[in-house]
Scaffold this motif. Structure first.
Motif, PDB file in Angstrom:
ATOM      1  N   VAL A  79      29.578  34.264  33.689  1.00 44.95           N
ATOM      2  CA  VAL A  79      29.455  35.689  34.484  1.00 44.95           C
ATOM      3  C   VAL A  79      29.901  36.728  33.697  1.00 44.95           C
ATOM      4  CG1 VAL A  79      32.173  35.124  34.817  1.00 44.95           C
ATOM      5  CG2 VAL A  79      30.804  36.307  36.572  1.00 44.95           C
ATOM      6  N   TYR A  80      29.625  37.754  33.958  1.00 41.72           N
ATOM      7  CA  TYR A  80      29.643  39.078  33.344  1.00 41.72           C
ATOM      8  C   TYR A  80      30.457  40.056  34.146  1.00 41.72           C
ATOM      9  CZ  TYR A  80      25.645  36.937  31.069  1.00 41.72           C
ATOM     10  OH  TYR A  80      24.912  36.101  30.524  1.00 41.72           O
ATOM     11  N   LEU A  81      31.104  40.909  33.285  1.00 40.81           N
ATOM     12  CA  LEU A  81      31.968  42.081  34.024  1.00 40.81           C
ATOM     13  C   LEU A  81      31.341  43.448  33.100  1.00 40.81           C
ATOM     14  CD1 LEU A  81      33.756  43.050  36.245  1.00 40.81           C
ATOM     15  CD2 LEU A  81      35.555  42.912  34.578  1.00 40.81           C
ATOM     16  N   ALA A  82      30.526  44.001  33.851  1.00 40.29           N
ATOM     17  CA  ALA A  82      30.124  45.430  33.130  1.00 40.29           C
ATOM     18  C   ALA A  82      31.078  46.487  33.567  1.00 40.29           C
ATOM     19  CB  ALA A  82      28.699  45.685  33.560  1.00 40.29           C
ATOM     20  N   MET A  83      31.729  47.124  32.819  1.00 36.79           N
ATOM     21  CA  MET A  83      32.531  48.366  33.069  1.00 36.79           C
ATOM     22  C   MET A  83      32.587  49.493  32.574  1.00 36.79           C
ATOM     23  SD  MET A  83      36.098  46.072  31.816  1.00 36.79           S
ATOM     24  CE  MET A  83      35.959  45.815  30.226  1.00 36.79           C
ATOM     25  N   ASN A  84      32.015  50.338  33.282  1.00 35.97           N
ATOM     26  CA  ASN A  84      31.876  51.856  33.050  1.00 35.97           C
ATOM     27  C   ASN A  84      32.804  52.707  33.422  1.00 35.97           C
ATOM     28  OD1 ASN A  84      29.049  50.715  32.286  1.00 35.97           O
ATOM     29  ND2 ASN A  84      28.616  50.785  34.544  1.00 35.97           N
ATOM     30  N   SER A  85      32.786  53.885  32.977  1.00 37.97           N
ATOM     31  CA  SER A  85      33.584  55.021  33.312  1.00 37.97           C
ATOM     32  C   SER A  85      35.174  54.457  32.997  1.00 37.97           C
ATOM     33  CB  SER A  85      33.419  55.640  34.583  1.00 37.97           C
ATOM     34  OG  SER A  85      32.090  56.136  34.676  1.00 37.97           O
ATOM     35  N   LEU A  86      35.454  53.846  31.913  1.00 37.60           N
ATOM     36  CA  LEU A  86      36.680  53.344  31.471  1.00 37.60           C
ATOM     37  C   LEU A  86      37.740  54.371  31.496  1.00 37.60           C
ATOM     38  CD1 LEU A  86      35.456  50.469  29.425  1.00 37.60           C
ATOM     39  CD2 LEU A  86      36.857  50.111  31.389  1.00 37.60           C
ATOM     40  N   LYS A  87      38.958  54.193  31.834  1.00 40.60           N
ATOM     41  CA  LYS A  87      39.965  54.972  31.836  1.00 40.60           C
ATOM     42  C   LYS A  87      41.322  54.061  31.222  1.00 40.60           C
ATOM     43  CE  LYS A  87      39.166  56.224  36.896  1.00 40.60           C
ATOM     44  NZ  LYS A  87      39.359  56.372  38.179  1.00 40.60           N
ATOM     45  N   PRO A  88      41.882  55.098  30.737  1.00 42.96           N
ATOM     46  CA  PRO A  88      43.099  54.356  29.843  1.00 42.96           C
ATOM     47  C   PRO A  88      44.057  53.434  30.776  1.00 42.96           C
ATOM     48  CG  PRO A  88      43.024  56.772  29.216  1.00 42.96           C
ATOM     49  CD  PRO A  88      42.084  56.430  30.428  1.00 42.96           C
ATOM     50  N   GLU A  89      43.944  53.595  31.728  1.00 37.97           N
ATOM     51  CA  GLU A  89      44.892  52.716  32.933  1.00 37.97           C
ATOM     52  C   GLU A  89      43.833  51.217  32.819  1.00 37.97           C
ATOM     53  OE1 GLU A  89      44.099  55.954  33.683  1.00 37.97           O
ATOM     54  OE2 GLU A  89      43.387  56.338  35.658  1.00 37.97           O
ATOM     55  N   ASP A  90      42.854  51.397  32.458  1.00 41.02           N
ATOM     56  CA  ASP A  90      42.179  49.956  32.487  1.00 41.02           C
ATOM     57  C   ASP A  90      42.699  49.188  31.370  1.00 41.02           C
ATOM     58  OD1 ASP A  90      39.170  51.850  33.452  1.00 41.02           O
ATOM     59  OD2 ASP A  90      40.381  50.451  34.744  1.00 41.02           O
ATOM     60  N   THR A  91      43.052  49.502  30.350  1.00 44.14           N
ATOM     61  CA  THR A  91      43.790  48.929  29.372  1.00 44.14           C
ATOM     62  C   THR A  91      44.688  47.554  29.654  1.00 44.14           C
ATOM     63  OG1 THR A  91      43.791  50.805  27.831  1.00 44.14           O
ATOM     64  CG2 THR A  91      45.205  48.796  27.324  1.00 44.14           C
ATOM     65  N   ALA A  92      44.083  46.550  29.350  1.00 45.24           N
ATOM     66  CA  ALA A  92      44.786  45.320  29.850  1.00 45.24           C
ATOM     67  C   ALA A  92      44.239  44.197  28.881  1.00 45.24           C
ATOM     68  CB  ALA A  92      44.630  45.021  31.174  1.00 45.24           C
ATOM     69  N   VAL A  93      44.846  42.909  28.990  1.00 47.03           N
ATOM     70  CA  VAL A  93      44.171  41.686  28.872  1.00 47.03           C
ATOM     71  C   VAL A  93      43.276  41.171  29.980  1.00 47.03           C
ATOM     72  CG1 VAL A  93      44.185  39.097  27.979  1.00 47.03           C
ATOM     73  CG2 VAL A  93      45.893  41.021  27.133  1.00 47.03           C
ATOM     74  N   TYR A  94      42.194  40.885  29.691  1.00 47.13           N
ATOM     75  CA  TYR A  94      41.142  40.624  30.996  1.00 47.13           C
ATOM     76  C   TYR A  94      40.945  39.155  30.763  1.00 47.13           C
ATOM     77  CZ  TYR A  94      40.173  45.296  32.194  1.00 47.13           C
ATOM     78  OH  TYR A  94      40.401  46.609  32.586  1.00 47.13           O
ATOM     79  N   TYR A  95      41.161  38.351  31.928  1.00 44.79           N
ATOM     80  CA  TYR A  95      41.066  36.990  32.110  1.00 44.79           C
ATOM     81  C   TYR A  95      40.083  36.618  32.943  1.00 44.79           C
ATOM     82  CZ  TYR A  95      45.703  36.750  30.185  1.00 44.79           C
ATOM     83  OH  TYR A  95      46.879  37.145  29.079  1.00 44.79           O
ATOM     84  N   CYS A  96      39.118  35.730  32.403  1.00 48.33           N
ATOM     85  CA  CYS A  96      38.140  34.941  33.215  1.00 48.33           C
ATOM     86  C   CYS A  96      39.056  33.853  34.176  1.00 48.33           C
ATOM     87  CB  CYS A  96      36.839  34.441  32.774  1.00 48.33           C
ATOM     88  SG  CYS A  96      35.633  33.725  33.461  1.00 48.33           S
ATOM     89  N   ALA A  97      38.445  33.745  35.628  1.00 44.50           N
ATOM     90  CA  ALA A  97      39.046  32.507  36.249  1.00 44.50           C
ATOM     91  C   ALA A  97      37.961  32.055  37.124  1.00 44.50           C
ATOM     92  CB  ALA A  97      40.172  33.190  36.967  1.00 44.50           C
ATOM     93  N   ALA A  98      38.336  30.735  37.481  1.00 43.69           N
ATOM     94  CA  ALA A  98      37.325  30.035  38.329  1.00 43.69           C
ATOM     95  C   ALA A  98      38.156  29.294  39.316  1.00 43.69           C
ATOM     96  CB  ALA A  98      36.404  29.245  37.580  1.00 43.69           C
ATOM     97  N   SER A  99      37.465  28.784  40.108  1.00 49.04           N
ATOM     98  CA  SER A  99      38.323  28.290  41.405  1.00 49.04           C
ATOM     99  C   SER A  99      36.966  27.469  42.426  1.00 49.04           C
ATOM    100  CB  SER A  99      39.287  29.033  42.204  1.00 49.04           C
ATOM    101  OG  SER A  99      40.273  28.137  43.160  1.00 49.04           O
ATOM    102  N   SER A 100      37.583  26.234  42.931  1.00 50.02           N
ATOM    103  CA  SER A 100      36.510  25.644  43.914  1.00 50.02           C
ATOM    104  C   SER A 100      36.247  26.510  45.194  1.00 50.02           C
ATOM    105  CB  SER A 100      36.995  24.336  44.344  1.00 50.02           C
ATOM    106  OG  SER A 100      38.516  24.399  44.823  1.00 50.02           O
ATOM    107  N   THR A 101      37.140  27.514  45.815  1.00 53.43           N
ATOM    108  CA  THR A 101      36.296  28.425  46.516  1.00 53.43           C
ATOM    109  C   THR A 101      36.728  29.616  46.143  1.00 53.43           C
ATOM    110  OG1 THR A 101      38.726  28.288  47.534  1.00 53.43           O
ATOM    111  CG2 THR A 101      37.183  26.700  48.168  1.00 53.43           C
ATOM    112  N   ILE A 102      36.330  30.606  46.810  1.00 56.09           N
ATOM    113  CA  ILE A 102      36.377  32.203  46.803  1.00 56.09           C
ATOM    114  C   ILE A 102      37.990  32.579  46.988  1.00 56.09           C
ATOM    115  CG2 ILE A 102      35.592  33.081  48.798  1.00 56.09           C
ATOM    116  CD1 ILE A 102      34.299  34.239  45.125  1.00 56.09           C
ATOM    117  N   LEU A 103      38.202  32.160  48.118  1.00 53.93           N
ATOM    118  CA  LEU A 103      39.800  32.201  48.735  1.00 53.93           C
ATOM    119  C   LEU A 103      40.557  31.491  47.622  1.00 53.93           C
ATOM    120  CD1 LEU A 103      41.499  33.195  50.780  1.00 53.93           C
ATOM    121  CD2 LEU A 103      41.603  31.047  51.770  1.00 53.93           C
TER     122      LEU A 103
END
Length: 122
Positions: A79-103
């Motif tokens: 899975v990919y996350l394309a991030m455009n027009s980034l802002k300083p407030e987007d600064t963070a540790v980004y974690y990938c996650a998965a689960s057996s349902t979308i909920l």
């Protein structure tokens, strides 16, 4: 069991772009959801985006709509996350996650990656 490995974080100036990748090992069934969360210093972990493994329906936090795009490659289990027009407030540790349902992914993910740092300078 699903293992997730992120890559693609880094330092970028405001207005710039980055693309994060998350490779999953293990079997992803059709109902699985995969997505991204982020955690800024001193704050909780917040939902960013998710995609249903089968069908590709996407979901976004309001703060990133129109700027971030989540996609998946079923053949590569990635899975990919394309991030455009980034802002300083987007600064963070980004974690990938998965689960057996979308909920489940939105509320209490079963699997987490190790995280990748994204820093956006002003």
């Amino acid at each position: 069991q699903v293992q997730l490995v992120e890559s693609g974080g880094g330092l970028v100036q405001a207005g710039g772009s980055l693309r994060l990748s998350c490779a999953a090992s293990g079997r992803l069934l059709s109902n699985y959801g995969m997505g991204w969360f982020r955690q800024a210093p001193g704050k909780g972990r917040d939902f960013v985006a998710a995609v249903r493994w089968s069908g590709g329906t996407t979901y976004y936090a309001d703060s990133v709509k129109g700027r971030f795009t989540i996609s998946r490659d079923n053949a590569k289990n990635t899975v990919y996350l394309a991030m455009n027009s980034l802002k300083p407030e987007d600064t963070a540790v980004y974690y990938c996650a998965a689960s057996s349902t979308i909920l489940g992914l939105r509320t209490s993910p079963q699997y987490w990656g190790q995280g990748t740092q994204v820093t956006v300078s002003a």
